[in-house]
Design an enzyme around this catalytic site. Structure first.
Site, PDB file in Angstrom:
ATOM      1  N   GLU A  78       2.788   8.470 -61.147  1.00 36.01           N
ATOM      2  CA  GLU A  78       4.063   8.715 -60.476  1.00 36.01           C
ATOM      3  C   GLU A  78       4.050  10.009 -59.668  1.00 36.01           C
ATOM      4  OE1 GLU A  78       6.854   8.606 -63.663  1.00 36.01           O
ATOM      5  OE2 GLU A  78       6.507  10.674 -64.280  1.00 36.01           O
ATOM      6  N   HIS A  79       2.998  10.796 -59.792  1.00 34.03           N
ATOM      7  CA  HIS A  79       2.940  12.040 -59.016  1.00 34.03           C
ATOM      8  C   HIS A  79       2.301  11.849 -57.650  1.00 34.03           C
ATOM      9  CE1 HIS A  79       2.924  13.842 -63.271  1.00 34.03           C
ATOM     10  NE2 HIS A  79       4.142  13.840 -62.795  1.00 34.03           N
ATOM     11  N   HIS A  80       1.378  10.910 -57.558  1.00 33.90           N
ATOM     12  CA  HIS A  80       0.651  10.725 -56.289  1.00 33.90           C
ATOM     13  C   HIS A  80       0.677   9.293 -55.784  1.00 33.90           C
ATOM     14  CE1 HIS A  80      -1.213  14.193 -58.396  1.00 33.90           C
ATOM     15  NE2 HIS A  80      -1.187  14.730 -57.196  1.00 33.90           N
TER      16      HIS A  80
HETATM   17 ZN    ZN Z   1      -1.452  11.767 -60.130  1.00 37.11          ZN
END
Ligand code: ZN
Length: 192
Positions: A78-80
């Site tokens: 969900e971060h990248h």
């Molecule tokens: Zn990530």
């Protein structure tokens, strides 16, 4: 899911990174990406409670533990929004002979991974869902996964596995039970 909105967002993204969204190779890309998200993020919008596609069976003289190992999964960090993927191994100790159809556990893994997330949360979500479905005497979940956001960017460490685990009830209390599960997981993990 709003397919048209995904398409226009992807077109904008391509333009923003300096690409020409009209060139032949990219012309169909926004529509393809929109269809891809419909698949890889198909769990969004469903609450865990919506997972009703299962049946609980009662068996007499139930086994000490039930294990389903090396269940492959693919998810998005969900971060990248880059893939992380690997294998989950799940075990539980039945309570009062209550067991779930074995094919439902891989489905449960699909269910908790088909949306942007984190490996840590996938681990605890699996425990939560099994707890809710079966209320077993103990649950063990082990996940080994590779994260593309750590491999193709950032620290650029190729082929590294991230390991997460959670043990509840009998697996938390009983070291020999936990060890029996982990020996199996390690034996199979060597092939990964
Ligand atoms: Zn990530």
């Amino acid at each position: 899911m709003d397919q048209k909105a995904i398409e226009s967002a992807v077109t904008q993204l391509l333009r923003a990174i300096g690409e020409d969204p009209q060139r032949p190779g990219l012309k169909e890309t926004p529509a393809r990406v929109a269809r891809m998200y419909a698949e890889v993020a198909s769990s969004i919008g469903h609450q865990p409670e919506d997972f009703t596609n299962y049946k609980v069976f009662h068996v007499y003289d139930s086994p000490r533990m039930v294990t389903v190992q090396q269940i492959p999964f693919y998810s998005l960090c969900e971060h990248h929004l880059l893939p992380f993927f690997g294998e989950a191994s799940v075990a539980y100790v039945p309570r009062d002979g209550q067991v779930i159809g074995l094919s439902k556990i891989p489905r449960l893994v699909d269910y908790v991974t088909r949306r942007p997330g984190m490996q840590e949360r996938v681990t605890t979500d699996l425990v939560k869902e099994l707890q809710r479905l079966l209320n077993p005497k103990g649950i063990a979940v082990v996940i080994n996964a590779r994260h593309m956001c750590m491999e193709m960017r950032g620290i650029n460490k190729r082929g590294q596995f991230t390991y997460t685990s959670k043990f509840t009830g009998d697996f938390d209390r009983d070291q020999s039970l936990r060890e029996e599960f982990l020996v199996q997981v390690r034996a199979h993990h060597a092939n990964m």
